[in-house]
Design an enzyme around this catalytic site. Structure first.
Site, PDB file in Angstrom:
ATOM      1  N   THR A 242       0.815  -1.221   0.000  1.00 15.12           N
ATOM      2  CA  THR A 242       0.000   0.000   0.000  1.00 15.12           C
ATOM      3  C   THR A 242       0.846   1.267   0.000  1.00 15.12           C
ATOM      4  O   THR A 242       1.981   1.266   0.510  1.00 15.12           O
ATOM      5  CB  THR A 242      -0.908   0.004   1.257  1.00 15.12           C
ATOM      6  OG1 THR A 242      -1.426   1.322   1.461  1.00 15.12           O
ATOM      7  CG2 THR A 242      -0.156  -0.386   2.514  1.00 15.12           C
TER       8      THR A 242
ATOM      9  N   TYR B  98      -1.316   0.178  10.388  1.00  9.73           N
ATOM     10  CA  TYR B  98      -1.601  -0.561   9.145  1.00  9.73           C
ATOM     11  C   TYR B  98      -0.404  -0.503   8.197  1.00  9.73           C
ATOM     12  O   TYR B  98       0.075  -1.526   7.702  1.00  9.73           O
ATOM     13  CB  TYR B  98      -2.854   0.038   8.498  1.00  9.73           C
ATOM     14  CG  TYR B  98      -3.112  -0.420   7.076  1.00  9.73           C
ATOM     15  CD1 TYR B  98      -3.492  -1.741   6.802  1.00  9.73           C
ATOM     16  CD2 TYR B  98      -2.976   0.472   6.011  1.00  9.73           C
ATOM     17  CE1 TYR B  98      -3.719  -2.149   5.501  1.00  9.73           C
ATOM     18  CE2 TYR B  98      -3.215   0.064   4.713  1.00  9.73           C
ATOM     19  CZ  TYR B  98      -3.581  -1.246   4.460  1.00  9.73           C
ATOM     20  OH  TYR B  98      -3.810  -1.656   3.161  1.00  9.73           O
TER      21      TYR B  98
END
Ligand SMILES: NC(=O)c1ccc[n+]([C@@H]2O[C@H](COP(=O)([O-])OP(=O)(O)OC[C@H]3O[C@@H](n4cnc5c(N)ncnc54)[C@H](O)[C@@H]3O)[C@@H](O)[C@H]2O)c1
Length: 328
Positions: A119, A143
């Site tokens: 990501t 995350y």
């Protein structure tokens, strides 16, 4: 000859299910492993579903023995950034520890090609206008840190065990299958486009724009929106790259065309023909004004070509899917 199998871990989710369809269309057999903790069994239409956690050594070993996959696409993760701040151990367990368990089983059974969903959140605060693969990686949330840890683990596994990995860092995945068979169904939904459409459809209240005083053309935050079918095609290309070249690669997947929050809302109004009510709220901490990928490397190495990633097509495909899902 039977189709070459690929294990699609997390293949009942949003991006994994679109990638399973792209694999099927490219002549592979997508074998989905998913515990259905966040995905949907109805998304698994293009090959078998094995309902299991990725840390289930026996189930994954059986799947490898039965289907002899040439690669694993690894989508499974806890993904909601805010939840990661409230419950970091859940994220470290699921995204890191369970990935380690999956890699352990894969290596033990001789599967050494791994395509991994990473990501833009691994980069943290942008230090340059367009973010390429050489940008420093200093994530600012749990995350992002879990995803960066898995990237590093894959690099070490490459050196020690000959694992070939394709680390694919998506910017903002969005849109839906152009045939209307699949779409975005996160619960809770935190992504902008499905929430804009839900608001337009009267399924949720007014939308908040967090800050309209950024140094961007209209003052709202700019992000790089990539159609999920383009991402799915990139996964197939990356998978072929690993099988054919036997070497690792890391790629940023975006379009270099940012769209602002306001532009998304206006495009949604054009596509649906319905108004989108919105309110301006204060900025949120940690939101960079501009987050856009430089995907030159992906274009050059795997022929990444995001043909559906213009904002009108993204919204049209998403709206078609949601209209059907919401009985509009
Ligand atoms: N959606 C985005 O915009 C975006 C952006 C960047 C990166 N990513 C990454 O892409 C991947 C896929 O995202 P998505 O939006 O499709 O998410 P999703 O939640 O729709 O899909 C994830 C799937 O993994 C499954 N899963 C989770 N933990 C599991 C486990 N331990 N064992 C087996 N299955 C498990 C879930 O049931 C779900 O079906 C994730 O790794 C995410 O971090 C997504």
């Amino acid at each position: 000859m039977s189709d070459i199998a690929v294990l699609v871990v997390g293949g009942a989710g949003y991006i994994g299910s679109h990638s399973a369809k792209a694999l099927k269309n490219a002549g592979f057999l997508p074998v989905v492993i998913d515990d259905i903790s966040a995905g949907h069994a109805h998304n698994v239409k293009y090959g078998p579903l094995i309902k299991a956690n990725m840390n289930d050594k026996a189930a994954i070993t059986d799947a490898i023995k039965q289907y002899n996959p040439q690669a694993i696409m690894h989508f499974a993760a806890s993904i909601e950034v805010g939840e990661g701040e409230k419950d970091p151990l859940k994220f470290y367990k699921n995204n890191v520890a369970n990935s380690i368990a999956l890699f352990d089983t894969a290596i033990e059974n001789g599967v050494k090609n791994i395509v991994f969903s990473s990501t833009a959140a691994t980069f943290g605060v942008p230090q340059s206008k367009y973010i390429d693969e050489n940008h420093t990686q200093e994530p600012i949330n749990t995350y992002g840190r879990t995803k960066l840890m898995v990237e590093k683990i894959l690099i070490d596994l490459g050196k020690a065990h000959g694992v070939n990995s394709a680390i694919l860092r998506y910017f903002n995945a969005c849109g839906a299958d152009p045939d209307g068979e699949l779409g975005e169904e996160h619960n809770p939904e935190t992504h902008l486009i499905p929430n804009v459409l839900a608001s337009i459809a009267g399924r949720r209240t007014m939308l908040s724009i967090f800050g309209d005083d950024y140094e961007t053309p209209d003052g709202t935050c700019v992000r790089d929106y990539v159609h999920v079918s383009d991402l799915a095609d990139a996964h197939v290309a990356a998978c072929k790259y690993l099988i054919e070249n036997g070497k690792s690669i890391d790629l940023n997947l975006g379009t270099k065309n940012g769209n602002s929050v306001l532009e998304i809302m206006q495009a949604a109004e054009r596509v649906t023909g319905l108004p989108c009510s919105r309110e301006i709220c204060p900025r949120r901490a940690g939101d960079p004004p501009f987050l856009v990928a430089d995907s030159t490397k992906a274009r050059q190495t795997i022929g990444f070509n995001p043909i559906r990633s213009d904002i009108e097509t993204i919204l049209k495909d998403a709206w078609n899917f949601h209209k059907k899902a919401w009985n509009i």
